[in-house]
Design an enzyme around this catalytic site. Structure first.
Site, mmCIF file in Angstrom:
data_model
loop_
_atom_site.group_PDB
_atom_site.id
_atom_site.type_symbol
_atom_site.label_atom_id
_atom_site.label_comp_id
_atom_site.label_asym_id
_atom_site.label_seq_id
_atom_site.Cartn_x
_atom_site.Cartn_y
_atom_site.Cartn_z
ATOM 1 N N ASP A 109 31.567 40.163 60.735
ATOM 2 C CA ASP A 109 32.664 40.971 61.276
ATOM 3 C C ASP A 109 33.168 40.454 62.619
ATOM 4 O OD1 ASP A 109 32.619 42.646 59.102
ATOM 5 O OD2 ASP A 109 31.230 44.067 60.023
ATOM 6 N N ARG A 132 41.564 45.886 48.225
ATOM 7 C CA ARG A 132 40.344 45.070 48.364
ATOM 8 C C ARG A 132 39.554 45.016 47.059
ATOM 9 N NH1 ARG A 132 37.493 46.614 53.881
ATOM 10 N NH2 ARG A 132 36.255 44.796 53.303
ATOM 11 N N ARG A 172 41.489 37.772 57.127
ATOM 12 C CA ARG A 172 41.237 37.483 58.544
ATOM 13 C C ARG A 172 41.394 36.005 58.891
ATOM 14 N NH1 ARG A 172 36.394 41.910 59.664
ATOM 15 N NH2 ARG A 172 37.858 43.625 59.986
ATOM 16 N N GLN A 177 27.218 45.141 51.450
ATOM 17 C CA GLN A 177 27.802 46.296 50.774
ATOM 18 C C GLN A 177 27.416 46.302 49.306
ATOM 19 O OE1 GLN A 177 31.996 46.337 51.620
ATOM 20 N NE2 GLN A 177 31.671 46.897 53.759
ATOM 21 N N GLY A 190 35.827 50.207 53.578
ATOM 22 C CA GLY A 190 35.236 49.498 52.442
ATOM 23 C C GLY A 190 33.777 49.876 52.248
ATOM 24 N N LYS A 210 28.522 51.232 63.167
ATOM 25 C CA LYS A 210 29.275 51.778 62.039
ATOM 26 C C LYS A 210 28.424 51.775 60.774
ATOM 27 C CE LYS A 210 33.355 49.761 60.937
ATOM 28 N NZ LYS A 210 33.658 49.487 59.515
ATOM 29 N N SER A 211 27.786 50.650 60.496
ATOM 30 C CA SER A 211 26.993 50.555 59.262
ATOM 31 C C SER A 211 25.901 51.622 59.238
ATOM 32 C CB SER A 211 26.339 49.179 59.160
ATOM 33 O OG SER A 211 27.321 48.195 59.004
ATOM 34 N N LYS A 252 38.605 40.971 53.820
ATOM 35 C CA LYS A 252 38.230 42.078 54.710
ATOM 36 C C LYS A 252 39.448 43.009 54.848
ATOM 37 C CE LYS A 252 33.993 40.883 55.463
ATOM 38 N NZ LYS A 252 32.914 41.728 54.927
HETATM 39 C C1 S3P Z 1 28.945 46.219 55.971
HETATM 40 C C2 S3P Z 1 28.837 44.987 55.392
HETATM 41 C C3 S3P Z 1 29.792 43.898 55.606
HETATM 42 C C4 S3P Z 1 30.691 44.160 56.800
HETATM 43 C C5 S3P Z 1 31.195 45.560 56.855
HETATM 44 C C6 S3P Z 1 30.044 46.553 56.897
HETATM 45 C C7 S3P Z 1 27.948 47.242 55.677
HETATM 46 O O1 S3P Z 1 30.616 43.771 54.459
HETATM 47 O O2 S3P Z 1 31.775 43.270 56.798
HETATM 48 O O3 S3P Z 1 31.988 45.762 57.990
HETATM 49 O O4 S3P Z 1 27.868 48.252 56.408
HETATM 50 O O5 S3P Z 1 27.202 47.065 54.707
HETATM 51 P P1 S3P Z 1 30.162 42.817 53.242
HETATM 52 O O6 S3P Z 1 28.860 43.314 52.826
HETATM 53 O O7 S3P Z 1 31.184 42.975 52.176
HETATM 54 O O8 S3P Z 1 30.156 41.448 53.819
#
Ligand code: S3P
Length: 732
Positions: free
Chosen positions: A612, A418, A643, A466, A390, A317-318, A639
Site C-alpha cells: 500500500d 475491482r 496506482r 485479502q 476492498g 485499517k487492516s 487497487k
Molecule cells: C489488506 C491487504 C492488501 C492491502 C489492503 C488491505 C488487508 O490487499 O492492499 O489495503 O487488510 O488484508 P491485497 O491482499 O489484495 O494485496
C-alpha cells in the site's frame, strides 16, 4: 418529438419543462393552459419565451396536441382530468409531474373507470422552494431523478417515448410501482417538509420568537429551508399521500420519545450511538449518490518546507476491519481501542450492525462489540454497502459464503470495478455460490451455503492477504481442513487475531491452516497506528531537508514493514524505538530524520510487505538521486485506482521522469519536481502521496478528488499541517 406539447400549468416545473424542451428542440409548438386567475403568470411565461401561446379554455389548449403534461397542483388532478375527458385523444401521450402517484391513479380511475393506456404517471424529483414561471430554468432536471410509475395497461411505445423525452431533459429515469414511489417520497420528501413546517410553526408561535429567530443560524436555516415552499402545493401533497406519511410520523414520534428519554436519563452512550449512526449513514448515502451531492475535496500544497514534531497517526485499517469481524463472531464482549474511525473501517462496522450485532462507538477510537457467536449473524434487511473498501468486500465474501442466509455486497464506483474472481473462484471450489457481474466484479450476490462448504487446499496465484483471509474465514465454516498457501508472505493480522480470540490456526511454512473446529472468545484489542498512514511522514521527513519526526505507537508487524526496509535501502534515517508487543502485534515509535536518498532496484520480495505504500515510495524515488526500479508489483494496477498509471501520469505532469511498466515503474530521480494540478482519481493514497511531493516541489501542487482520504486517514490534513506541510483543503 412532439408537434404540439401542451402544459397544463406553467409554474416552476411546467415552465422548466417548456424551457428545456425548447432548448433541446423537443416540440414544434409549446402551449400553456391555466385558469383565468393564472393569466398573469401565463402571460409572463409567454413573454419569457417559455411557451408559444396560452389558453384559459382547455379545449383550445389541447386541440391537436400530441403531448399533454399535467403540471398543476396534485389536488386539481381529478378536476383537470374531468375537463380533459371530452377532448381525449387516443393518439396523444398524457403524463403528469405530481409528487404523489397513487392519488393520480385513483383520479384517473375515478374519471375514466380505469387508467387509460396513454396516460403515464411520472414524477421529476426536482422541486425548489420558488414557484411560478419566473422561477423556470432549463437545467432543472439535469442529473435529477425522474420516476415513472407505469400501470398494467400502459402503452409500451408511449412509455419509451416518455422515458426518452425526460432523458433528453437530462433526467435520470427509472420506473417503479406507484405505491413504493409514494412510500419512498413520503420518507425522503414529504416527511421532511412536514418537519420543517412544524418546527417553524412551533418556534414562530413562541412568545420569544424574535429572540429565537435573531439567533437562528446555519442549522436552523438548513433544516427549515423547505418551509419556504408553496404552502398550497404542500398541503395538497401531504393530504394526497397521508396514508404513507402518517405511519412515518408515528415512527418519528417514537424515535423522538426515545431520544427524550435518553436526554432525561443523561444516557450519553445511547445518544452518541444514534447520532454517530445517523452521521455515518448520511455519509454513506452521500457517497452513493451520483456525485451530485457528494462533496469534492481539493488539496492545495505550498511548495517546500519540512516536517518536525511528534504525532500518532490513526489506527491500523487492516486490524480495525478484523477486530469488528472477529469481535462480532466471538462469544462475549470485545473491547477495541485505537479503532480507525475512517470510512472503510466504518463500512465493515455498519455491515455487522446490519447483520444484527450490537456495536457501541466508535468514540475516540473505542468500540465495544457484543459478539453474537460464530453462528449468530442475522440476514441483513438490505444490501451491505461497503463503500470504497476492498478488504471489507473480499473478507466478507468468505465469511458470508457459509452462512444460513443470502445477501448482496455492493460498493462505490471504484470498488465495483475491482476484481472479485480472485475470491469467488476459490470460494466456488469450496462449494460457495456467489454471483458477480460478467466482468467478475461487484455486486456480489451470495447464496448462503451453511453446512455445505468443503475445505480446499489452495495455492494462491497472487500474494494477497485479502484472498488468504477470505478463505480462512470461509474455512471456519467448511468441513475439513482448509489450507491456503501464499506465493510470498503477506500481512498476517487475520491469523494473529484469530489466535488472540483463541481460535486454532496453524502455520506450516507458507501455508495457513484452519477448520470449523473452534470458537472465538471475546478479547481486548489495542489497535496500533497504521504503518501505511505513517508511511506518508516516513517519506515526507526523509525527503525534506531539516525534518525530524517521531511517529508513536506504530504497528511494525514484519509483514508490513517493507516501507521501512525499502526506505533504508535508499539511505533513509529511520530509528525503531521502544519496540514492544501489544496484543500479539509488535509496536514501536519511529523516528525519521532527513537524509539524502539514492535510487535502488526494489527487491521483489519486499513488494507484498509494502503493497500500500508504493504511491508515496514513488515520490521518495522521484527525490532520490539516480534510478529507482520497481517490478513484480502488477497488483498495484487493481487497487483503489491503477496506482502505476495514475502515479506515473501525476509524476510526469510534475516534470518527473517516471516510466510505467506492466508490473512497476522506472523513475529517474533527483531532478526538479514542478508544480501543477494532479488528479488522484479518488484514490486516498495517491492524494496523500502527491501532497507529500509538495515538500520538494518548486511550485504549488493542487491535488483533485481527495474526498476519499477519509476512507483511511481523516486526520491527514490536520496532522500533516501540524508537522509543517503547507496544505489547505477546499471543500465544495
Ligand atoms: C489488506 C491487504 C492488501 C492491502 C489492503 C488491505 C488487508 O490487499 O492492499 O489495503 O487488510 O488484508 P491485497 O491482499 O489484495 O494485496
Amino acid at each position: 418529438m412532439f408537434d404540439k406539447l401542451c402544459l397544463i400549468g406553467v409554474g416552476l416545473i411546467g415552465g422548466s419543462i417548456a424551457k428545456a424542451a425548447k432548448k433541446h428542440g423537443l416540440a414544434r409548438t409549446i402551449v400553456g393552459y391555466g385558469r383565468e386567475q393564472d393569466s398573469a403568470n401565463l402571460a409572463l411565461a409567454l413573454d419569457l419565451g417559455l411557451i408559444d401561446a396560452f389558453f384559459t379554455d382547455i379545449a383550445s389548449a389541447v386541440t391537436n396536441a400530441d403531448g399533454v403534461i399535467l403540471a398543476a397542483p396534485v389536488a386539481s388532478t381529478e378536476s383537470i382530468l374531468a375537463q380533459l375527458k371530452p377532448h381525449w385523444s387516443s393518439a396523444t401521450l398524457y403524463s403528469d409531474v405530481g409528487s404523489t402517484k397513487v392519488s393520480v391513479i385513483s383520479a384517473l380511475k375515478a374519471v375514466f373507470g380505469e387508467v387509460p393506456s396513454n396516460f403515464i404517471p411520472a414524477h421529476p424529483i426536482a422541486g425548489a422552494e420558488q414557484s411560478g414561471a419566473l422561477a423556470a430554468v432549463d437545467q432543472l432536471f439535469v442529473n435529477k431523478r425522474l420516476i415513472i410509475t407505469p400501470t398494467s395497461t400502459t402503452n409500451h411505445d408511449l412509455l419509451l417515448k416518455l422515458q426518452w423525452f425526460w432523458r433528453r431533459l437530462g433526467a435520470i429515469v427509472s420506473c417503479m410501482d406507484a405505491e413504493p414511489h409514494d412510500q419512498i417520497l413520503a420518507a425522503t420528501s414529504h416527511l421532511p417538509h412536514v418537519l420543517a413546517y412544524a418546527l417553524v410553526d412551533l418556534l414562530g408561535h413562541k412568545d420569544e420568537q424574535r429572540e429565537i429567530f435573531k439567533y437562528a443560524a446555519g442549522g436552523f436555516k438548513d433544516f427549515t429551508r423547505i418551509a419556504s415552499s408553496d404552502p398550497t402545493m404542500w398541503t395538497d401533497i401531504c393530504l394526497a399521500n397521508q396514508a404513507a406519511i402518517l405511519p412515518l410520523i408515528h415512527e418519528l414520534q417514537a424515535e423522538l420519545d426515545k431520544i427524550a428519554l435518553m436526554l432525561n436519563n443523561g444516557d450519553r452512550q445511547q445518544l452518541f450511538t444514534i447520532f454517530s449512526y445517523a452521521n455515518q449513514a448520511r455519509q454513506r448515502f452521500l457517497n452513493q449518490l451520483d456525485n451530485s451531492m457528494a462533496k469534492t475535496i481539493t488539496f492545495h500544497i505550498q511548495p517546500g518546507g519540512r516536517l518536525q514534531g511528534e504525532t500518532r497517526v490513526p489506527g491500523d485499517k487492516s486490524m480495525s476491519h478484523r477486530s469488528i469481524m472477529l469481535g462480532s463472531l466471538a462469544d462475549g464482549v470485545t473491547h477495541v481501542t485505537g479503532f480507525l474511525q475512517a470510512e472503510d473501517a466504518l463500512a465493515t462496522l455498519q455491515a455487522f450492525r446490519d447483520m444484527g450485532v450490537r456495536i457501541d462507538g466508535p468514540e475516540n477510537g473505542q468500540v465495544t462489540i457484543y459478539g453474537v457467536g460464530k453462528d449468530g449473524l442475522k440476514q441483513p434487511k438490505n444490501e451491505l454497502y461497503l463503500g470504497n473498501s476492498g478488504t471489507s468486500m473480499r473478507l466478507l465474501s468468505g465469511l458470508l459464503a457459509g452462512q444460513p442466509f443470502n445477501c448482496v455486497l455492493t460498493g462505490d464506483k471504484s470498488l465495483s470495478g475491482r476484481p472479485m474472481r480472485r475470491v469467488t473462484e476459490p470460494l466456488a471450489q469450496m462449494g460457495a455460490e456467489i454471483q458477480t457481474t460478467e466482468q467478475g466484479t461487484a455486486p456480489l450476490r451470495i447464496t448462503g451455503k451453511a453446512g455445505q462448504l468443503k475445505a480446499i487446499d489452495y495455492q494462491m496465484p497472487m500474494a494477497s492477504a485479502q484472498v488468504k483471509s477470505c478463505l480462512l474465514l470461509a474455512g471456519m465454516y467448511a468441513q475439513g481442513e482448509t489450507r491456503v498457501t501464499e506465493p510470498a508472505p503477506t500481512r498476517d493480522h487475520t491469523e494473529r487475531m484469530l489466535a488472540g480470540f483463541n481460535y486454532p490456526v496453524k502455520r506450516e511454512g507458507n501455508t495457513a491452516i484452519i477448520s470449523a473446529e473452534g470458537r472465538l472468545t471475546a478479547m481486548t484489542i489495542d489497535v496500533p497506528s497504521d504503518i501505511s498512514s505513517a508511511a506518508f511522514f516516513l517519506v515526507g521527513a526523509s525527503i525534506a531537508p531539516g525534518s525530524d519526526v517521531t511517529l508513536r505507537h506504530v504497528g511494525i508487524n514484519p509483514t508490513r514493514t517493507g516501507v521501512i526496509n525499502i526506505l533504508r535501502l535508499m539511505g533513509a534515517n529511520i530509528e525503531v524505538l521502544n519496540e514492544r508487543e501489544i496484543g500479539g502485534e509488535p509496536v514501536a515509535d519511529l523516528r525519521v530524520q532527513y537524509s539524502p536518498l539514492t535510487g535502488i532496484n526494489i527487491p521483489e520480495d519486499l513488494v507484498p510487505l509494502a503493497i500500500d505504500e508504493f504511491p508515496v515510495l514513488f515520490v521518495a524515488a522521484a527525490c532520490a538521486t539516480g534510478e529507482t526500479r520497481l517490478s513484480g508489483a502488477e497488483e498495484l494496477r487493481v487497487k483503489e485506482s491503477d496506482r502505476i498509471q495514475v502515479m506515473a501520469d501525476g509524476l510526469q505532469l510534475l516534470g518527473v521522469n517516471a516510466e510505467p511498466t506492466p508490473d512497476g515503474m522506472v523513475i529517474q530521480g533527483g531532478g526538479n519536481i514542478g508544480g501543477g494540478v494532479v488528479n488522484s482519481h479518488g484514490d486516498h493514497r495517491i492524494a496523500m502521496a502527491f501532497s507529500i511531493a509538495g515538500l520538494r516541489a518548486s511550485a504549488p501542487i493542487t491535488v483533485l478528488d481527495c474526498a476519499n482520504v477519509n476512507t483511511s486517514f481523516r486526520e491527514f490534513k490536520d496532522i500533516a499541517t501540524q508537522l509543517g506541510l503547507g496544505l489547505t483543503c477546499v471543500e465544495d
